[in-house]
Design an enzyme around this catalytic site. Structure first.
Site, PDB file in Angstrom:
ATOM      1  N   HIS A  17     -33.407  63.956  69.469  1.00 25.98           N
ATOM      2  CA  HIS A  17     -32.033  63.487  69.286  1.00 25.98           C
ATOM      3  C   HIS A  17     -31.844  62.094  69.897  1.00 25.98           C
ATOM      4  O   HIS A  17     -31.346  61.181  69.223  1.00 25.98           O
ATOM      5  CB  HIS A  17     -31.062  64.477  69.932  1.00 25.98           C
ATOM      6  CG  HIS A  17     -29.626  64.125  69.723  1.00 25.98           C
ATOM      7  ND1 HIS A  17     -28.883  64.597  68.668  1.00 25.98           N
ATOM      8  CD2 HIS A  17     -28.784  63.325  70.443  1.00 25.98           C
ATOM      9  CE1 HIS A  17     -27.658  64.107  68.730  1.00 25.98           C
ATOM     10  NE2 HIS A  17     -27.568  63.343  69.809  1.00 25.98           N
ATOM     11  N   GLU A  18     -32.252  61.949  71.146  1.00 20.31           N
ATOM     12  CA  GLU A  18     -32.050  60.670  71.825  1.00 20.31           C
ATOM     13  C   GLU A  18     -32.957  59.588  71.253  1.00 20.31           C
ATOM     14  O   GLU A  18     -32.576  58.412  71.211  1.00 20.31           O
ATOM     15  CB  GLU A  18     -32.292  60.825  73.336  1.00 20.31           C
ATOM     16  CG  GLU A  18     -31.360  61.815  74.020  1.00 20.31           C
ATOM     17  CD  GLU A  18     -29.881  61.510  73.794  1.00 20.31           C
ATOM     18  OE1 GLU A  18     -29.536  60.332  73.556  1.00 20.31           O
ATOM     19  OE2 GLU A  18     -29.068  62.447  73.843  1.00 20.31           O
ATOM     20  N   HIS A  21     -31.169  57.892  68.383  1.00 16.15           N
ATOM     21  CA  HIS A  21     -30.249  56.834  68.836  1.00 16.15           C
ATOM     22  C   HIS A  21     -31.033  55.598  69.287  1.00 16.15           C
ATOM     23  O   HIS A  21     -30.676  54.461  68.955  1.00 16.15           O
ATOM     24  CB  HIS A  21     -29.409  57.339  70.017  1.00 16.15           C
ATOM     25  CG  HIS A  21     -28.418  58.398  69.654  1.00 16.15           C
ATOM     26  ND1 HIS A  21     -27.523  58.268  68.621  1.00 16.15           N
ATOM     27  CD2 HIS A  21     -28.163  59.623  70.218  1.00 16.15           C
ATOM     28  CE1 HIS A  21     -26.759  59.353  68.552  1.00 16.15           C
ATOM     29  NE2 HIS A  21     -27.140  60.192  69.508  1.00 16.15           N
TER      30      HIS A  21
END
Length: 429
Positions: A17-18, A21
């Site tokens: 997820h990170e 980003h």
């Protein structure tokens, strides 16, 4: 080991997820100041800096974050070209959505592996039995019916039928069945299972009356029954499915039963007297669940994996919609403890089950983060959409109040799922 499996699942999903980003921010030319796997204080010795970015592993494994220059609205912008707020709305939107979309993509990549490794299933959605007085009996189901559709969704496995029933408590749903070669539509209203807060129908899969477990000290063990014995008849009445046998025992009234069984090709007759246990008559046996193992080639696995992921996304959407409309109890939600338990159970069940769990949680995480709630990725996307319409960003005060409300909702949700976890762990029967 359960904790280890939990950390593996959470660690991979948070990292993915990170990283979504992070990589999109880098592509947009945003300066990333910190990439953290985990929350809270940095674990000593587990950090390093490369270029403008400090990479760290923090003490609390439940989350992570990417700190970008000029990301927070309350920061005084310097006008530097590498700050988040200096980028176009479209660039910022791509950065905001990247984490959730990466989780969703991961689910699509993992699910085909499940089918390549091989999966176990109960097989055909053929009804083996119907509980008396249940929602299924009221709807008109009969043993031998094959479920083909539920609410317009094609059913090929028993597990999918159970999931759709589970998310529709107290809701009337159309079920298309095949009965002796003819199509029929039955209207089923699943009853609410008060213990698990999900819908239940009273339908049982088509399990043969073969013994899979004997409970110590109860009549079956004392009478000499053995695992893999097949029940052929009770008091002269032929038994075709496990549910028939179970019902005969429950309705025996404690009277002695004459069982005709098959053991290693031989037929035997045994007398056995049920006893009262937990408010019903039992003899202390459980069915042998003969799971079907299926393994598929690469192309078929990709097709089935994508189909299963889309079905899971659809089920997640239905669940979210029913939770938000209060037609499904929030008690069905689980948090870290539930995920940890499921991780351990899936790992014990094998690699395929473990990967399937990871794919399912990754998909749910991605979809949940896209909800338009401040402090989630979807909340930032909502702010950016408003900014695009107004042609100027929302005021700092509105942003702060919205973030506070979003944080309060998130904290409330965390408290609820944590409470549910504690109840399941310490007080469930």
């Amino acid at each position: 080991m359960t904790l280890v499996y939990f950390l593996i699942v959470i660690g991979i999903l948070v990292f993915v997820h990170e990283f979504g980003h992070f990589i999109m921010a880098k592509r947009a030319g945003v300066r990333v100041e910190k990439f953290s796997l985990g929350m809270g204080p940095t674990i000593p010795g587990l950090s390093f800096k490369k270029g403008d970015t400090e990479y760290v592993i923090s003490a609390l494994p439940l989350g992570g974050y990417v700190k970008m220059a000029g990301e927070n609205p309350d920061e005084e912008p310097t006008g530097a070209a590498d700050e988040f707020q200096s980028k176009t709305i479209w660039q910022r939107a791509k950065i905001a959505a990247a984490g959730s979309l990466t989780n969703i993509v991961l689910a699509f990549l993992l699910m085909p592996i499940v089918f390549m490794v091989g999966t176990y299933t109960l097989g055909s959605p053929r009804v083996g039995g119907v509980v008396k007085g249940s929602a299924a009996e009221q709807a008109g189901f009969l043993a031998g019916d094959t479920i083909e559709q539920i609410s317009g969704k094609v059913i090929t496995e028993w597990e999918k039928a159970e999931m759709l029933i589970a998310v529709n408590p107290n809701t009337t749903i159309p079920v298309v069945i095949d009965r002796n070669g003819g199509k029929k539509t039955l209207m089923l209203t699943p009853q609410l299972d008060a213990e698990h807060n999900i819908g239940t129908s009273g339908l049982y899969p088509s399990l043969s009356a073969e013994l899979g477990r004997l409970r110590p000290g109860l009549p079956a063990e004392k009478a000499g029954l053995k695992i893999h014995d097949k029940i052929l008849a009770v008091d002269g009445r032929t038994v075709y499915f496990w549910n028939q046998f179970s019902t005969m025992v429950k309705e025996s009234g404690g009277k002695k039963l004459s069982l005709q069984i098959e053991r290693e090709g031989k037929r035997l007759t045994m007398a056995i007297t049920p006893v009262m246990d937990g408010g019903r008559y039992v003899i202390g046996v459980e069915p042998f669940v003969r799971l079907v193992f299926k393994k598929y080639g690469f192309l078929e696995s990709v097709r089935m994996g994508f189909t299963r992921t889309l079905e899971t996304a659809d089920l997640t959407y239905i669940t979210l919609k029913k939770l938000l409309s209060f037609s499904l109890s929030i008690k069905t939600l689980g948090g870290p403890v539930m995920i940890a338990q499921m991780s351990g159970q899936a790992a014990a069940a094998g690699l395929s089950a473990f990967i399937a769990l990871m794919a399912t949680i990754s998909l749910s995480l991605g979809m949940l983060n896209l909800l338009p709630i401040p402090v989630l990725d979807g909340g930032l996307l909502l702010f950016l959409a408003i900014e695009a319409v107004r042609r100027k960003p929302l005021s700092q005060k509105v942003m702060e109040v919205s973030q506070s409300i979003g944080a309060a909702l998130l904290i409330t949700l965390i408290a609820v799922v944590s409470y549910n976890d504690v109840v399941r762990l310490f007080f469930s029967k």
